[in-house]
Write an enzyme that holds these catalytic residues in place. Sequence first.
Site, PDB file in Angstrom:
ATOM      1  N   ASP A  41    -104.765  64.674-133.663  1.00 22.63           N
ATOM      2  CA  ASP A  41    -103.690  65.631-133.891  1.00 22.63           C
ATOM      3  C   ASP A  41    -104.120  66.517-135.053  1.00 22.63           C
ATOM      4  OD1 ASP A  41    -101.449  67.087-134.465  1.00 22.63           O
ATOM      5  OD2 ASP A  41    -100.090  65.382-134.653  1.00 22.63           O
ATOM      6  N   ASN A  97    -112.556  73.499-129.930  1.00 22.37           N
ATOM      7  CA  ASN A  97    -111.957  74.257-128.839  1.00 22.37           C
ATOM      8  C   ASN A  97    -110.431  74.295-128.890  1.00 22.37           C
ATOM      9  OD1 ASN A  97    -111.865  75.108-125.710  1.00 22.37           O
ATOM     10  ND2 ASN A  97    -110.584  73.294-125.983  1.00 22.37           N
ATOM     11  N   TYR A 136    -101.022  84.225-135.332  1.00 19.32           N
ATOM     12  CA  TYR A 136    -102.102  83.767-134.450  1.00 19.32           C
ATOM     13  C   TYR A 136    -103.392  84.512-134.767  1.00 19.32           C
ATOM     14  CZ  TYR A 136    -104.851  83.100-130.191  1.00 19.32           C
ATOM     15  OH  TYR A 136    -105.869  82.808-129.310  1.00 19.32           O
ATOM     16  N   LYS A 163    -107.098  83.026-135.871  1.00 19.14           N
ATOM     17  CA  LYS A 163    -108.322  83.251-135.091  1.00 19.14           C
ATOM     18  C   LYS A 163    -109.376  84.006-135.910  1.00 19.14           C
ATOM     19  CE  LYS A 163    -107.826  80.759-132.646  1.00 19.14           C
ATOM     20  NZ  LYS A 163    -108.670  79.758-131.957  1.00 19.14           N
TER      21      LYS A 163
END
Length: 310
Positions: free
Chosen positions: A81, A108, A192, A196
Amino acid sequence: MDFFTGGVSFNAARDIPSLKGKVILVTGGNSGLGKQSILDLAKHEPTAIWLAARGLSRAQAAADEITAAVPGANIKPLDLDLASFDSIKAAARRFTAESPRLDILMLNAGIMAVPAGLTASGYEIQFGVNHVGHALFAKLLTPLLLQTATTTPDVRVIVLTSIGHTMAPTGGILFDSLKTTQGNLTTTFTRYGQSKLANALFAREMAKRYPQLKTVAIHPGGVSTNLANTIGSGNFVMRGLGAVAHVLMASVETGVKNQLWGATAPADTVESGAYYAPVGKKAGNALAHDDKLAARLWEWTEKELEGQEL
């Protein structure tokens, strides 16, 4: 936008070499790109692939499906987790206790466009899962990666990023508020994008700090995965975006090509520290290539992870 034109011609069945003797670990391996990566890699006979997922039952179910498709594949489920430092440390302890080497680490797993919140370890949830959790996991596994590199020169770390990094806020990363939900500062897509961008910068800086390893940032392209499902679980507008995303995006079988290329292509064709769009095309905006920001992120992350040991 079609991310899959141009670039390197890559076919997993044809172009992945024998992986005999190699040990691979993939986070987010129970679905989407992670699961497809493991399925394709397993066909080339690595010694073992560790399938990490949030919840051992999820990991085991995916491992069972892959071994049914690739009889004889050695797929090991691992509970991980990324929102919890305790879970990350437990996963790293188990892996390092049971595996004598690590040849390919594929970071990933990820979440996208979820409601504002915090991880169990106290970070903005998308940044905490996508960057901080992976950074701790990689930190704990780096000694084994380096040990493997002393006998096998081609050891790789594949960090999944996204074209979404271009949605990061002005300046790239809002360091002063990363331990808040940032709900009143940014949209979920901006948060987000920040996470990234952090993935891309982390790969860039790790390549500098550990030249013994080949570390690359990989944008898979627009792919129909469970990430689009998280978009579709929001309000009416978000549900509409999620539905459109599934129609326009590429299949997982196509989308997985870039990370498989990065993990297995001949070493002299993959540049450590680079950001690649599908397939094997250098990409990324100015922030993704900002060395000062990459160093600042690394140093901030190292400070946050002080005392977090196996």
